[in-house]
Design a protein around this motif. Structure first.
Motif, PDB file in Angstrom:
ATOM      1  N   TYR A  13       0.843  -1.199   0.000  1.00 20.75           N
ATOM      2  CA  TYR A  13       0.000   0.000   0.000  1.00 20.75           C
ATOM      3  C   TYR A  13       0.886   1.259   0.000  1.00 20.75           C
ATOM      4  N   HIS A  14       1.913   1.296   0.855  1.00 22.76           N
ATOM      5  CA  HIS A  14       2.785   2.477   0.944  1.00 22.76           C
ATOM      6  C   HIS A  14       3.586   2.677  -0.340  1.00 22.76           C
ATOM      7  N   ARG A  15       4.057   1.580  -0.927  1.00 22.50           N
ATOM      8  CA  ARG A  15       4.770   1.711  -2.199  1.00 22.50           C
ATOM      9  C   ARG A  15       3.854   2.294  -3.277  1.00 22.50           C
ATOM     10  N   GLN A  16       2.611   1.835  -3.319  1.00 22.23           N
ATOM     11  CA  GLN A  16       1.646   2.340  -4.295  1.00 22.23           C
ATOM     12  C   GLN A  16       1.387   3.835  -4.070  1.00 22.23           C
ATOM     13  N   ARG A  17       1.235   4.254  -2.809  1.00 26.15           N
ATOM     14  CA  ARG A  17       0.990   5.673  -2.495  1.00 26.15           C
ATOM     15  C   ARG A  17       2.190   6.537  -2.905  1.00 26.15           C
ATOM     16  N   GLU A  18       3.393   6.076  -2.666  1.00 22.32           N
ATOM     17  CA  GLU A  18       4.586   6.823  -3.050  1.00 22.32           C
ATOM     18  C   GLU A  18       4.679   6.968  -4.565  1.00 22.32           C
ATOM     19  N   TYR A  19       4.333   5.896  -5.275  1.00 20.75           N
ATOM     20  CA  TYR A  19       4.350   5.934  -6.734  1.00 20.75           C
ATOM     21  C   TYR A  19       3.318   6.938  -7.242  1.00 20.75           C
ATOM     22  N   GLU A  20       2.116   6.898  -6.705  1.00 20.19           N
ATOM     23  CA  GLU A  20       1.054   7.819  -7.133  1.00 20.19           C
ATOM     24  C   GLU A  20       1.417   9.263  -6.808  1.00 20.19           C
ATOM     25  N   GLU A  21       2.004   9.488  -5.634  1.00 17.57           N
ATOM     26  CA  GLU A  21       2.409  10.853  -5.242  1.00 17.57           C
ATOM     27  C   GLU A  21       3.478  11.391  -6.193  1.00 17.57           C
ATOM     28  N   ALA A  22       4.475  10.591  -6.544  1.00 12.53           N
ATOM     29  CA  ALA A  22       5.524  11.009  -7.466  1.00 12.53           C
ATOM     30  C   ALA A  22       4.941  11.304  -8.845  1.00 12.53           C
ATOM     31  N   GLU A  23       4.011  10.459  -9.291  1.00  9.28           N
ATOM     32  CA  GLU A  23       3.376  10.702 -10.595  1.00  9.28           C
ATOM     33  C   GLU A  23       2.543  11.969 -10.566  1.00  9.28           C
ATOM     34  N   HIS A  24       1.846  12.199  -9.461  1.00 10.88           N
ATOM     35  CA  HIS A  24       1.033  13.418  -9.312  1.00 10.88           C
ATOM     36  C   HIS A  24       1.931  14.666  -9.370  1.00 10.88           C
ATOM     37  N   LEU A  25       3.053  14.658  -8.654  1.00 15.43           N
ATOM     38  CA  LEU A  25       3.958  15.800  -8.666  1.00 15.43           C
ATOM     39  C   LEU A  25       4.550  16.027 -10.052  1.00 15.43           C
ATOM     40  N   LEU A  26       4.879  14.951 -10.740  1.00 14.96           N
ATOM     41  CA  LEU A  26       5.414  15.067 -12.093  1.00 14.96           C
ATOM     42  C   LEU A  26       4.367  15.658 -13.039  1.00 14.96           C
ATOM     43  N   THR A  27       3.124  15.235 -12.900  1.00 10.92           N
ATOM     44  CA  THR A  27       2.035  15.774 -13.730  1.00 10.92           C
ATOM     45  C   THR A  27       1.855  17.260 -13.460  1.00 10.92           C
ATOM     46  N   GLN A  28       1.888  17.643 -12.189  1.00  4.70           N
ATOM     47  CA  GLN A  28       1.756  19.070 -11.862  1.00  4.70           C
ATOM     48  C   GLN A  28       2.900  19.877 -12.472  1.00  4.70           C
ATOM     49  N   GLU A  29       4.095  19.354 -12.411  1.00  4.86           N
ATOM     50  CA  GLU A  29       5.261  20.034 -12.978  1.00  4.86           C
ATOM     51  C   GLU A  29       5.091  20.231 -14.484  1.00  4.86           C
ATOM     52  N   HIS A  30       4.589  19.210 -15.170  1.00  2.00           N
ATOM     53  CA  HIS A  30       4.345  19.323 -16.611  1.00  2.00           C
ATOM     54  C   HIS A  30       3.272  20.358 -16.905  1.00  2.00           C
ATOM     55  N   ARG A  31       2.236  20.395 -16.093  1.00  2.00           N
ATOM     56  CA  ARG A  31       1.172  21.392 -16.302  1.00  2.00           C
ATOM     57  C   ARG A  31       1.716  22.809 -16.143  1.00  2.00           C
ATOM     58  N   ARG A  32       2.535  23.030 -15.089  1.00  2.00           N
ATOM     59  CA  ARG A  32       3.116  24.359 -14.876  1.00  2.00           C
ATOM     60  C   ARG A  32       3.986  24.759 -16.065  1.00  2.00           C
ATOM     61  N   ALA A  33       4.780  23.850 -16.544  1.00  2.00           N
ATOM     62  CA  ALA A  33       5.648  24.150 -17.683  1.00  2.00           C
ATOM     63  C   ALA A  33       4.817  24.469 -18.920  1.00  2.00           C
ATOM     64  N   ASP A  34       3.754  23.729 -19.149  1.00  2.00           N
ATOM     65  CA  ASP A  34       2.881  23.989 -20.302  1.00  2.00           C
ATOM     66  C   ASP A  34       2.209  25.347 -20.170  1.00  2.00           C
ATOM     67  N   THR A  35       1.809  25.693 -18.952  1.00  2.00           N
ATOM     68  CA  THR A  35       1.151  26.978 -18.733  1.00  2.00           C
ATOM     69  C   THR A  35       2.108  28.120 -19.014  1.00  2.00           C
ATOM     70  N   LEU A  36       3.360  27.965 -18.591  1.00  2.00           N
ATOM     71  CA  LEU A  36       4.338  29.021 -18.842  1.00  2.00           C
ATOM     72  C   LEU A  36       4.660  29.149 -20.316  1.00  2.00           C
ATOM     73  N   MET A  37       4.678  28.029 -21.013  1.00  2.00           N
ATOM     74  CA  MET A  37       5.013  28.055 -22.440  1.00  2.00           C
ATOM     75  C   MET A  37       3.847  28.559 -23.286  1.00  2.00           C
TER      76      MET A  37
END
Length: 159
Positions: A13-37
């Protein structure tokens, strides 16, 4: 061979949560970059555009007079050492413009009615901190202005 230890249910369960959290942060980072561009339309400038400066005949006369005075004197007449000069070269009416306009308007834009000074000497003369001496005024200028009847003015104003 022994089987790998995957841990219990809570470890998975904890491994799955860590994976989802990392993917969520990566998605947010991509959205911010797209917004700036992303191209955003510029907001209109709230200030009105600068208007072109008005050029009048008097302004042209002033510039021609300044250039003629500075070309004749080749620098500051007050300081003999150019290292003492600060704030650039300026042209100075030896007799006040107001006085020339009132009594001799024909002499107002004559280069012999002015002298070249540095900005520091010009400012100090007009504020009377260190007035320009009559000996510092070019002899041709003194001769011309005395011929026009400004001899007493020069003696009083230039010590």
């Amino acid at each position: 061979m022994s089987e790998p230890d995957f841990g219990d249910v809570w470890d998975g369960y904890h491994r799955q949560r860590e994976y989802e959290e990392a993917e969520h942060l990566l998605t947010q980072e991509h959205r911010r970059a797209d917004t700036l561009m992303e191209h955003r339309p510029a907001r209109p400038d709230p200030k009105p555009p600068k208007r072109a400066p008005r050029r009048t005949g008097r302004t042209d006369q002033l510039w021609r007079w300044k250039l003629a005075v500075l070309e004749r004197d080749q620098g500051c007449c007050v300081h003999l050492n150019p290292a003492d000069c600060r704030e650039g070269w300026q042209s100075h009416h030896v007799v006040a413009q107001q006085e020339l306009r009132r009594s001799r308007p024909d002499a107002l834009w004559n280069p012999l009615s002015g002298m070249g000074v540095c900005g520091l000497a010009h400012r100090q003369h007009h504020s009377r901190v260190r007035p320009i001496l009559l000996d510092d005024v070019p002899p041709k200028v003194v001769e011309y202005l005395c011929g026009l009847g400004f001899g007493t003015y020069l003696e009083r104003r230039y010590l």
